[in-house]
Enzyme design. Structure first.
Site, PDB file in Angstrom:
ATOM      1  N   CYS A   1       4.550   4.192   0.481  1.00  0.00           N
ATOM      2  CA  CYS A   1       3.082   4.169   0.329  1.00  0.00           C
ATOM      3  C   CYS A   1       2.511   2.824  -0.129  1.00  0.00           C
ATOM      4  O   CYS A   1       1.563   2.319   0.482  1.00  0.00           O
ATOM      5  CB  CYS A   1       2.627   5.201  -0.694  1.00  0.00           C
ATOM      6  SG  CYS A   1       3.599   6.678  -0.779  1.00  0.00           S
TER       7      CYS A   1
ATOM      8  N   GLU B   1      19.868   6.543 -11.431  1.00  0.00           N
ATOM      9  CA  GLU B   1      19.261   5.929 -10.242  1.00  0.00           C
ATOM     10  C   GLU B   1      20.178   4.827  -9.729  1.00  0.00           C
ATOM     11  O   GLU B   1      20.651   4.003 -10.502  1.00  0.00           O
ATOM     12  CB  GLU B   1      17.863   5.389 -10.599  1.00  0.00           C
ATOM     13  CG  GLU B   1      17.213   4.528  -9.543  1.00  0.00           C
ATOM     14  CD  GLU B   1      16.945   5.250  -8.213  1.00  0.00           C
ATOM     15  OE1 GLU B   1      16.265   6.267  -8.202  1.00  0.00           O
ATOM     16  OE2 GLU B   1      17.449   4.743  -7.183  1.00  0.00           O
TER      17      GLU B   1
ATOM     18  N   HIS C   1     -27.690   7.925   0.273  1.00  0.00           N
ATOM     19  CA  HIS C   1     -28.153   7.253   1.481  1.00  0.00           C
ATOM     20  C   HIS C   1     -28.281   5.752   1.266  1.00  0.00           C
ATOM     21  O   HIS C   1     -28.781   5.334   0.225  1.00  0.00           O
ATOM     22  CB  HIS C   1     -29.512   7.843   1.880  1.00  0.00           C
ATOM     23  CG  HIS C   1     -29.987   7.333   3.195  1.00  0.00           C
ATOM     24  ND1 HIS C   1     -29.427   7.745   4.390  1.00  0.00           N
ATOM     25  CD2 HIS C   1     -30.953   6.433   3.487  1.00  0.00           C
ATOM     26  CE1 HIS C   1     -30.038   7.110   5.381  1.00  0.00           C
ATOM     27  NE2 HIS C   1     -30.962   6.313   4.865  1.00  0.00           N
TER      28      HIS C   1
ATOM     29  N   GLY D   1      10.606  10.993  11.660  1.00  0.00           N
ATOM     30  CA  GLY D   1      10.754  11.941  10.564  1.00  0.00           C
ATOM     31  C   GLY D   1      11.802  11.504   9.564  1.00  0.00           C
ATOM     32  O   GLY D   1      12.490  10.500   9.759  1.00  0.00           O
TER      33      GLY D   1
ATOM     34  N   TYR E   1       7.707   0.822 -13.762  1.00  0.00           N
ATOM     35  CA  TYR E   1       8.413   2.122 -13.740  1.00  0.00           C
ATOM     36  C   TYR E   1       9.581   2.115 -14.725  1.00  0.00           C
ATOM     37  O   TYR E   1       9.839   3.099 -15.417  1.00  0.00           O
ATOM     38  CB  TYR E   1       8.893   2.444 -12.324  1.00  0.00           C
ATOM     39  CG  TYR E   1       7.916   3.330 -11.591  1.00  0.00           C
ATOM     40  CD1 TYR E   1       8.220   4.654 -11.321  1.00  0.00           C
ATOM     41  CD2 TYR E   1       6.669   2.848 -11.218  1.00  0.00           C
ATOM     42  CE1 TYR E   1       7.303   5.476 -10.688  1.00  0.00           C
ATOM     43  CE2 TYR E   1       5.749   3.655 -10.588  1.00  0.00           C
ATOM     44  CZ  TYR E   1       6.074   4.967 -10.317  1.00  0.00           C
ATOM     45  OH  TYR E   1       5.163   5.780  -9.705  1.00  0.00           O
TER      46      TYR E   1
ATOM     47  N   GLU F   1       0.629   4.567  11.397  1.00  0.00           N
ATOM     48  CA  GLU F   1       0.209   3.531  10.441  1.00  0.00           C
ATOM     49  C   GLU F   1       0.741   2.154  10.853  1.00  0.00           C
ATOM     50  O   GLU F   1       0.011   1.154  10.834  1.00  0.00           O
ATOM     51  CB  GLU F   1       0.684   3.907   9.028  1.00  0.00           C
ATOM     52  CG  GLU F   1      -0.065   5.126   8.509  1.00  0.00           C
ATOM     53  CD  GLU F   1       0.354   5.608   7.126  1.00  0.00           C
ATOM     54  OE1 GLU F   1      -0.420   6.351   6.516  1.00  0.00           O
ATOM     55  OE2 GLU F   1       1.448   5.247   6.665  1.00  0.00           O
TER      56      GLU F   1
ATOM     57  N   LYS G   1       3.271  -0.255   2.192  1.00  0.00           N
ATOM     58  CA  LYS G   1       2.572   0.063   3.448  1.00  0.00           C
ATOM     59  C   LYS G   1       1.063  -0.158   3.305  1.00  0.00           C
ATOM     60  O   LYS G   1       0.434  -0.797   4.142  1.00  0.00           O
ATOM     61  CB  LYS G   1       2.894   1.518   3.841  1.00  0.00           C
ATOM     62  CG  LYS G   1       2.220   2.083   5.065  1.00  0.00           C
ATOM     63  CD  LYS G   1       0.838   2.624   4.873  1.00  0.00           C
ATOM     64  CE  LYS G   1       0.623   3.597   3.765  1.00  0.00           C
ATOM     65  NZ  LYS G   1       1.115   4.916   3.962  1.00  0.00           N
TER      66      LYS G   1
ATOM     67  N   SER H   1       8.887   8.797  -7.731  1.00  0.00           N
ATOM     68  CA  SER H   1       7.656   9.284  -8.376  1.00  0.00           C
ATOM     69  C   SER H   1       7.890  10.620  -9.089  1.00  0.00           C
ATOM     70  O   SER H   1       7.539  10.777 -10.263  1.00  0.00           O
ATOM     71  CB  SER H   1       6.561   9.465  -7.320  1.00  0.00           C
ATOM     72  OG  SER H   1       6.385   8.272  -6.610  1.00  0.00           O
TER      73      SER H   1
ATOM     74  N   GLU I   1     -22.555  11.003   3.326  1.00  0.00           N
ATOM     75  CA  GLU I   1     -23.691  11.938   3.302  1.00  0.00           C
ATOM     76  C   GLU I   1     -23.678  12.874   4.515  1.00  0.00           C
ATOM     77  O   GLU I   1     -24.264  13.956   4.477  1.00  0.00           O
ATOM     78  CB  GLU I   1     -25.022  11.196   3.208  1.00  0.00           C
ATOM     79  CG  GLU I   1     -25.393  10.421   4.451  1.00  0.00           C
ATOM     80  CD  GLU I   1     -26.757   9.720   4.328  1.00  0.00           C
ATOM     81  OE1 GLU I   1     -27.703  10.321   3.807  1.00  0.00           O
ATOM     82  OE2 GLU I   1     -26.850   8.555   4.776  1.00  0.00           O
TER      83      GLU I   1
ATOM     84  N   TYR J   1       2.890  10.160  10.783  1.00  0.00           N
ATOM     85  CA  TYR J   1       2.274   9.269   9.792  1.00  0.00           C
ATOM     86  C   TYR J   1       2.744   7.820   9.957  1.00  0.00           C
ATOM     87  O   TYR J   1       1.947   6.901  10.070  1.00  0.00           O
ATOM     88  CB  TYR J   1       2.692   9.693   8.375  1.00  0.00           C
ATOM     89  CG  TYR J   1       2.013  10.897   7.801  1.00  0.00           C
ATOM     90  CD1 TYR J   1       0.996  10.755   6.869  1.00  0.00           C
ATOM     91  CD2 TYR J   1       2.416  12.186   8.137  1.00  0.00           C
ATOM     92  CE1 TYR J   1       0.388  11.851   6.284  1.00  0.00           C
ATOM     93  CE2 TYR J   1       1.819  13.297   7.561  1.00  0.00           C
ATOM     94  CZ  TYR J   1       0.810  13.125   6.640  1.00  0.00           C
ATOM     95  OH  TYR J   1       0.221  14.209   6.072  1.00  0.00           O
TER      96      TYR J   1
ATOM     97  N   THR K   1      10.895   5.824  -3.029  1.00  0.00           N
ATOM     98  CA  THR K   1      10.360   5.478  -1.707  1.00  0.00           C
ATOM     99  C   THR K   1       8.920   5.003  -1.792  1.00  0.00           C
ATOM    100  O   THR K   1       8.561   3.971  -1.234  1.00  0.00           O
ATOM    101  CB  THR K   1      10.450   6.699  -0.769  1.00  0.00           C
ATOM    102  OG1 THR K   1      11.805   7.121  -0.706  1.00  0.00           O
ATOM    103  CG2 THR K   1       9.945   6.365   0.620  1.00  0.00           C
ATOM    104  N   CYS K   2       8.069   5.751  -2.486  1.00  0.00           N
ATOM    105  CA  CYS K   2       6.637   5.450  -2.474  1.00  0.00           C
ATOM    106  C   CYS K   2       6.364   4.034  -2.971  1.00  0.00           C
ATOM    107  O   CYS K   2       5.660   3.262  -2.327  1.00  0.00           O
ATOM    108  CB  CYS K   2       5.880   6.461  -3.327  1.00  0.00           C
ATOM    109  SG  CYS K   2       4.134   6.098  -3.413  1.00  0.00           S
TER     110      CYS K   2
END
Ligand code: NDP
Length: 480
Positions: free
Chosen positions: A78, A65, A465, A291, A129, A212, A81, A45, A470, A208, A72-73
């Site tokens: 992300c 690359e 509402h 981690g 991408y 998840e 997942k 990213s 709210e 995280y 990763t994302c």
């Protein structure tokens, strides 16, 4: 006459051959001598954003690359997942629907189809991408880059030169050195593409990723053990939120093992996971989510003396510049705040500063975040504990309620919200939520916290509402 024609033909062929040879030589010389304005290492990213924006300012950019573009994302984090979170939530939603009158007779899940759908979507995103880079005029070079000088890297025996080099190589899962763990455990990479749903899965960690995946696998019906060394999950989040999350873990039937470590793992027909209190858990899989560490090992940073920290992340200043004038780094490889929007922001600010003539810096205060547990957690600003540690005198407002949707369905999931207000000037310095739609709600609350709005501004705002959001503008009484 025939001979003259033949002679002309041979001459033309010869000239064409010479022309083609010269053209090839010209492009070879041009490319071998090409000095890009920017060479980006890593098409995740942050790297893609920095490359694209720099190119839009007229910079010549090469992106190196080793994998597909996306990082990763998009490829291993992300996005897959979150798609897995959606997939795992349907079970609960179908059960909620029954009390609303829906008749759902047969309900089963096709794991192979989910894997196929995920793969198709990830292929599509990687293609997008790839196109973003190509359409912005960046040259994509496949391979692993390592430094041979402050302006040159080697990729597959080719030398790529840039006036500036940006490292955006991200990070990788880190596995602690516990007997049998490295051999038998999986990381989030494998968890996202398991060939079959594990009946029993143990997860080490309560950050995280561990949280998840605990909810994801439980949603699909796996028996889940969550083993963590702290007393509450999600260290670093507000303690009251952590307490609520613990209740939700139990509520969903996830077995928790707080204040516990893994002593060793061995494989028989299943994995035997021996805990430090002597208990042994038997599981099909062990997911380790303890981690991540920076991807710096292949870069040969030592060749040019780039300074790194004890955990091998790259040290940079506020310009994302390393101690080497021409070398910069952004995103997880710098281990500042390891979130995709932060890497995007750092990459964009880098491009603005270095090629767009705009002195813009990424701001690290009040970065909102979310953990896609079920229900999700989301936060912005200081926790109550951080405020107390900083000696800030605060007023605390909380709201604890059963979402309207859960009244009929009988779903026992609850919502909890909290505002931390600085007494001195009434400014809201922290907002926290666990509950349905928390990340969607918190994104807007983050604008108010970023703008340093006061609790009185929240009070003046009219609620929508009936909604859960709210509650954030109707909390009137302070917590004792
Ligand atoms: P985290 O840093 O969030 O959590 C690490 C967990 O591992 C903690 O529970 C920690 O315990 C535990 N741990 C660390 N070392 C050991 C050890 N030696 N033995 C036992 N337990 C240990 O890391 P994750 O892997 O969950 O995620 C990595 C990063 O990825 C996150 O920091 C986040 O930046 C990013 N991410 C963001 C997501 C999002 O935005 N929704 C989703 C997924 C990842 P303790 O708390 O006691 O230190």
């Amino acid at each position: 006459r025939k001979e003259t024609m033949k002679f002309i033909q041979i001459c033309s062929l010869f000239l064409f051959y010479i022309y083609t040879l010269c053209k090839k030589l010209y492009f070879f010389m041009k490319n071998s001598n090409k000095i890009y304005d920017l060479v980006v290492i890593g098409a995740g990213s942050g790297g893609v954003r920095a490359a694209r924006i720099s190119a839009s300012y007229g910079a010549t950019v090469a992106v190196i690359e080793e994998d597909r573009p996306g990082g990763t994302c998009v490829l291993r984090g992300c996005i897959p997942k979150k798609l897995m979170v959606y997939a795992s939530e349907f079970n609960k939603q179908m059960s909620d629907a029954k009390k609303y009158g829906w008749k759902i007779d047969e309900c089963s899940h096709d794991w192979d189809l989910l894997n196929k759908s995920l793969k198709e979507e990830l292929d599509r995103l990687a293609g997008i991408y790839d196109n973003i880079l190509k359409n912005s005029g960046c040259k994509i070079i496949k391979g692993v880059a390592n430094f041979i000088s402050p302006t040159r890297v080697k990729v597959n025996d080719n030398v790529i030169e840039g006036k500036k080099i940006l490292i955006a190589t991200g990070g990788h899962s880190w596995i602690p050195d516990i007997s049998g763990v490295k051999e038998h455990a999986i990381t989030s990479n494998e968890a996202l593409k398991l060939p079959k749903l594990p009946k029993n899965i143990s997860i080490l960690g309560s950050g995280y990723i561990a949280i998840e995946f605990a909810f994801i696998f439980r949603g699909f019906g796996s028996n889940v053990n969550l083993i963590y060394r702290s007393d509450l999950p999600l260290r670093g989040f507000d303690n009251e939120i952590r307490g609520c999350l613990e209740k939700e873990l139990l509520n969903k039937g996830i077995k928790i093992y707080p204040k516990t470590k893994i002593k060793k793992v061995s494989k028989n027909s299943k994995l035997d996971i021996e805990l430090d209190d002597g208990r042994i858990l038997s599981s099909d899989e062990l997911l380790v989510a303890t981690g991540r560490k920076a991807n710096t090992d292949n870069l040969k940073l030592e060749n040019i003396g780039v300074e790194i920290s004890h955990d091998r992340s790259i040290l940079v200043n506020e310009n994302s510049r390393t101690n080497i004038e021409t070398v910069f780094a952004i995103g997880d490889v710098t281990d500042r705040i390891n979130l995709t929007p932060v890497a995007l922001g750092e990459g964009h600010a880098f491009a603005d500063r270095e090629f767009g003539n705009k002195l813009r810096f990424f701001e690290y205060d009040n970065v909102p975040c979310a953990v896609f547990s079920q229900p999700p957690v989301s936060s912005v600003g200081l926790t109550e504990e951080e405020a107390v540690n900083q000696g800030i005198s605060c007023e605390i407002y909380t709201s604890n309620f059963k979402p309207l949707k859960n009244t009929i369905s009988g779903n026992t999931e609850k919502s909890f919200m909290k505002l931390i207000v600085r007494k001195e000037d009434n400014v809201v310095i922290g907002a926290h939520m666990i509950g349905s739609d928390a990340p969607e709600i918190m994104q807007s609350i983050a604008i108010a916290v970023k703008a340093k709005l006061k609790k009185s501004d929240f009070d003046l705002t009219v609620g929508i509402h009936p909604s859960a959001a709210e509650e954030f503008v109707t909390m009137r009484s302070q917590r004792d």
